[in-house]
Design a protein around this motif. Structure first.
Motif, PDB file in Angstrom:
ATOM      1  N   ALA A 155      48.406  33.922  27.763  1.00 38.23           N
ATOM      2  CA  ALA A 155      48.424  35.206  28.463  1.00 38.23           C
ATOM      3  C   ALA A 155      48.039  35.075  29.931  1.00 38.23           C
ATOM      4  O   ALA A 155      48.358  35.941  30.748  1.00 38.23           O
ATOM      5  N   ASP A 156      47.348  33.974  30.289  1.00 42.60           N
ATOM      6  CA  ASP A 156      46.909  33.776  31.672  1.00 42.60           C
ATOM      7  C   ASP A 156      48.052  33.363  32.590  1.00 42.60           C
ATOM      8  O   ASP A 156      47.853  33.283  33.806  1.00 42.60           O
ATOM      9  N   GLN A 157      49.215  33.111  32.033  1.00 39.25           N
ATOM     10  CA  GLN A 157      50.346  32.713  32.876  1.00 39.25           C
ATOM     11  C   GLN A 157      50.922  33.889  33.670  1.00 39.25           C
ATOM     12  O   GLN A 157      51.575  33.682  34.684  1.00 39.25           O
ATOM     13  N   ALA A 158      50.643  35.111  33.229  1.00 37.44           N
ATOM     14  CA  ALA A 158      51.161  36.294  33.928  1.00 37.44           C
ATOM     15  C   ALA A 158      50.335  36.557  35.178  1.00 37.44           C
ATOM     16  O   ALA A 158      49.147  36.237  35.235  1.00 37.44           O
ATOM     17  N   TRP A 162      42.743  37.948  35.770  1.00 36.70           N
ATOM     18  CA  TRP A 162      42.559  37.359  34.451  1.00 36.70           C
ATOM     19  C   TRP A 162      41.453  38.103  33.711  1.00 36.70           C
ATOM     20  O   TRP A 162      40.327  38.215  34.194  1.00 36.70           O
ATOM     21  N   ASP A 163      41.779  38.599  32.515  1.00 34.47           N
ATOM     22  CA  ASP A 163      40.803  39.248  31.653  1.00 34.47           C
ATOM     23  C   ASP A 163      41.139  38.887  30.214  1.00 34.47           C
ATOM     24  O   ASP A 163      42.151  38.221  29.950  1.00 34.47           O
ATOM     25  N   THR A 164      40.310  39.351  29.281  1.00 32.34           N
ATOM     26  CA  THR A 164      40.446  38.910  27.889  1.00 32.34           C
ATOM     27  C   THR A 164      41.356  39.785  27.052  1.00 32.34           C
ATOM     28  O   THR A 164      41.572  39.482  25.878  1.00 32.34           O
ATOM     29  N   ASP A 165      41.899  40.861  27.614  1.00 29.65           N
ATOM     30  CA  ASP A 165      42.713  41.782  26.824  1.00 29.65           C
ATOM     31  C   ASP A 165      44.129  41.915  27.377  1.00 29.65           C
ATOM     32  O   ASP A 165      44.756  42.964  27.288  1.00 29.65           O
ATOM     33  N   ARG A 166      44.636  40.825  27.948  1.00 32.25           N
ATOM     34  CA  ARG A 166      45.972  40.880  28.528  1.00 32.25           C
ATOM     35  C   ARG A 166      47.046  40.797  27.453  1.00 32.25           C
ATOM     36  O   ARG A 166      46.814  40.332  26.343  1.00 32.25           O
ATOM     37  N   THR A 167      48.236  41.232  27.811  1.00 30.77           N
ATOM     38  CA  THR A 167      49.363  41.150  26.889  1.00 30.77           C
ATOM     39  C   THR A 167      49.707  39.690  26.619  1.00 30.77           C
ATOM     40  O   THR A 167      49.771  38.870  27.533  1.00 30.77           O
ATOM     41  N   GLN A 203      42.218  33.312  42.896  1.00 31.84           N
ATOM     42  CA  GLN A 203      42.570  34.038  41.678  1.00 31.84           C
ATOM     43  C   GLN A 203      41.375  34.862  41.209  1.00 31.84           C
ATOM     44  O   GLN A 203      40.279  34.333  41.036  1.00 31.84           O
ATOM     45  N   LYS A 204      41.588  36.153  40.982  1.00 34.64           N
ATOM     46  CA  LYS A 204      40.520  37.020  40.489  1.00 34.64           C
ATOM     47  C   LYS A 204      40.463  36.987  38.959  1.00 34.64           C
ATOM     48  O   LYS A 204      41.490  36.911  38.272  1.00 34.64           O
TER      49      LYS A 204
END
Length: 260
Positions: A155-158, A162-167, A203-204
């Motif tokens: 999910a971090d590729q989008a 960066w957070d823990t509830d991404r699509t 990167q945030k």
């Protein structure tokens, strides 16, 4: 294109630790925002090969210099050369692009130096508990930034924060291991933002994301570049760090693989 190249965290005999330093007994600043300073991170071929462990060291040098008001030139050739020296990578053999183990890469840099066209830099370093938020913040405040190993999720590729509830798949490691730097933070709460230096950008991410992905954390100082900070290791702290690094180098002999 973004490449990964940080192998799983390893603990070595006599690995230097920062927990015994006086600077680590303090309470970290509640926030550390450096929007007015450009650490100028570079890609250094990490879009083509998995040299992030080498790039992290190079960008740590540049970030440290920026805090002192100047900058250090690092070329892609410098970063690739040290990647070869510390992991056995050979540009003519794509199969040799296997990434690096952070503690070994740091040890080799401390023993042999990180070579740039204008000189060689020798780091001193130590490890902190990656889940100790105060320790991570102290390393950033006192040593410029923290050198981290993380397990990135697919999910971090989008793009975006960066957070823990991404699509997508948020399973740590579903993308792979990566080395990056922790540069600053807006606060110390789970939803406060941190700035990471990676792939030539800032990167945030949230603290809660970082703690879900992190596998190791290290502080680095460059004796050739002393930072004007009240948290910087001096006196007994510096002596202990030198002694611990020397003991680590004496007890670990690296045989870097040679690949044709």
């Amino acid at each position: 294109m973004r490449k990964l190249g940080c192998k799983p965290a390893v603990t070595r005999h006599n690995q230097p630790r920062l927990s015994g330093l006086r600077m680590m007994a303090r309470k970290a600043p509640a926030r550390l925002v450096r929007d007015h300073i450009d650490p100028a991170p570079l890609m250094l071929a990490n879009d083509q090969i998995g040299d992030c462990t080498s790039v992290g060291i190079a960008n740590h040098l540049r970030a440290t210099a920026s805090l002192a008001g100047y900058q250090i030139d690092v070329s892609t050739g410098d970063a690739v050369r040290f990647y070869s020296e510390s992991t056995g990578y050979r540009p003519a053999n794509a199969e040799s692009d296997q990434g690096g183990i952070e503690v070994d890469v740091l040890g080799i840099a401390g023993r042999d130096g990180y070579h740039l066209d204008h000189g060689t830099y020798y780091p001193l370093w130590g490890t902190v508990d990656p889940q100790d938020r105060n320790a991570l913040a102290l390393v950033v405040a006192g040593m410029g930034c923290a050198y981290l190993g993380v397990q990135l999720a697919a999910a971090d590729q989008a793009p975006g924060v960066w957070d823990t509830d991404r699509t997508g798949d948020n399973t740590p490691g579903s993308w792979g291991g990566h080395c990056l730097l922790l540069w600053d933070y807006t606060g110390l709460g789970d939803n406060d933002l941190v700035t990471l230096l990676t792939w030539g950008v800032r990167q945030k991410a949230t603290w809660q994301w970082l703690h879900s992905r992190i596998m190791e954390a290290h502080g680095i100082i460059w004796p050739q570049m002393v930072l004007p900070s009240g948290f910087y290791p001096t006196g007994p702290d510096l002596d202990m760090l030198k002694a611990d690094n020397a003991a680590f180098l004496m007890g670990n002999l690296w045989q870097v693989p040679v690949t044709s």
